[in-house]
Design an enzyme around this catalytic site. Structure first.
Site, mmCIF file in Angstrom:
data_model
loop_
_atom_site.group_PDB
_atom_site.id
_atom_site.type_symbol
_atom_site.label_atom_id
_atom_site.label_comp_id
_atom_site.label_asym_id
_atom_site.label_seq_id
_atom_site.Cartn_x
_atom_site.Cartn_y
_atom_site.Cartn_z
ATOM 1 N N SER A 26 24.531 -9.917 -28.322
ATOM 2 C CA SER A 26 24.204 -10.769 -29.465
ATOM 3 C C SER A 26 23.892 -12.176 -28.963
ATOM 4 O O SER A 26 23.578 -12.360 -27.776
ATOM 5 C CB SER A 26 25.378 -10.768 -30.449
ATOM 6 N N ASN A 27 23.951 -13.165 -29.816
ATOM 7 C CA ASN A 27 23.754 -14.553 -29.384
ATOM 8 C C ASN A 27 24.608 -15.471 -30.247
ATOM 9 O O ASN A 27 25.291 -15.010 -31.160
ATOM 10 C CB ASN A 27 22.267 -14.938 -29.440
ATOM 11 N N ALA A 28 24.542 -16.761 -29.950
ATOM 12 C CA ALA A 28 25.506 -17.710 -30.532
ATOM 13 C C ALA A 28 25.078 -18.291 -31.884
ATOM 14 O O ALA A 28 25.682 -19.248 -32.359
ATOM 15 C CB ALA A 28 25.740 -18.848 -29.538
ATOM 16 N N SER A 29 24.060 -17.737 -32.517
ATOM 17 C CA SER A 29 23.620 -18.291 -33.805
ATOM 18 C C SER A 29 24.753 -18.213 -34.839
ATOM 19 O O SER A 29 25.371 -17.165 -35.014
ATOM 20 C CB SER A 29 22.402 -17.498 -34.299
ATOM 21 N N ALA A 95 18.118 -15.377 -35.636
ATOM 22 C CA ALA A 95 17.946 -15.279 -34.189
ATOM 23 C C ALA A 95 18.209 -13.823 -33.789
ATOM 24 O O ALA A 95 19.297 -13.489 -33.319
ATOM 25 C CB ALA A 95 18.922 -16.218 -33.484
#
Ligand code: C5P
Length: 226
Positions: A26-29, A95
């Site tokens: 995943s990502n930090a959004s 994102a």
């Protein structure tokens, strides 16, 4: 087409791509910019929907507009394609994960000695699919805004995305600047429009930045005059 008479579809937050029952990419959004946009959008048109990936549920609790949770980039694509229609505006602030593991194990993968290689494939490009769908369904009164979070050659990447994804507007977010990007309450955005404008916004709270972005969408729709 007027913004206040349009359906406004806002996406926000990350997506998750699982490779076993307990692990994902995943990502930090945080989803905060998307929520700020949906809040501002709802003030203009009550026909607003926020489609979001896994974010802090408290952030979307008690919102007066529909908040629909999705998990993967493929889910987000499906949800977006289901919602776009004539007289709609898509603000693609999510994102999405760009890669998904090729193999998904039903069992938790046991750790072993040595390194592990995870094979991944590209997820669908949602904005590209939206551009194709727009052509295919002949959507004339439809406006699309993308976002670009970049750390280098920011302006040229944003301009090429505007063209490549057939966007009406792109909001460039230089995430290397202080006060911009993931998990902070402010943002530094430059807006580029299909009509050739470049609008550099100062450091603003995400709420103020959202309000400026919607103002610019409104202005672009008024210029079209359809
Ligand atoms: O190419 P990049 O991911 O930087 O483009 C960012 C824009 O593209 C954002 O508006 C994002 O929501 C959208 N995007 C997409 N499909 C993906 C990844 C990003 O539509 N798979």
């Amino acid at each position: 087409m007027l913004l206040k008479e349009s359906k406004i579809i806002v996406t926000g937050g990350p997506t998750r791509e699982w490779f076993d029952p307990v692990r994902y990419i995943s990502n930090a959004s945080s989803g905060k910019m998307g929520i700020a946009l949906a809040d501002e959008a709802y003030k203009i048109s009550e026909n607003t929907i926020f489609i979001h990936g896994p974010i802090n549920e408290n952030l979307v609790k008690d919102k007066p507009y529909e908040c629909r949770k999705i998990e993967t980039t493929a889910d987000l694509l499906e949800a977006v394609l289901n919602e776009i229609e004539e007289n709609s505006v898509l603000i693609m602030c999510a994102a999405p994960a760009d890669y998904t593991p090729i193999e998904k194990s039903d069992e938790k993968i046991k750790k072993q000695d040595g390194d592990v290689i995870l094979h991944m494939k590209r997820t669908p490009d949602i904005l590209k699919n939206v551009a194709d769908t727009k052509k295919c369904r002949r959507l004339n009164n439809f406006f699309v805004t993308g976002f670009a979070a970049e750390t280098m050659n920011t302006e040229s990447y944003a301009m090429s995305k505007l063209a490549a994804k057939d966007l009406d507007m792109i909001c460039l977010n230089d995430v290397s600047q202080p006060g911009a990007g993931f998990n902070v309450d402010t943002n530094v955005i430059t807006i580029f429009t299909r009509s050739g404008l470049k609008i550099e916004l100062p450091i603003l709270t995400k709420e103020r930045a959202a309000s400026e972005i919607l103002k610019q969408i409104d202005a672009e729709l008024l210029k079209r005059g359809d």
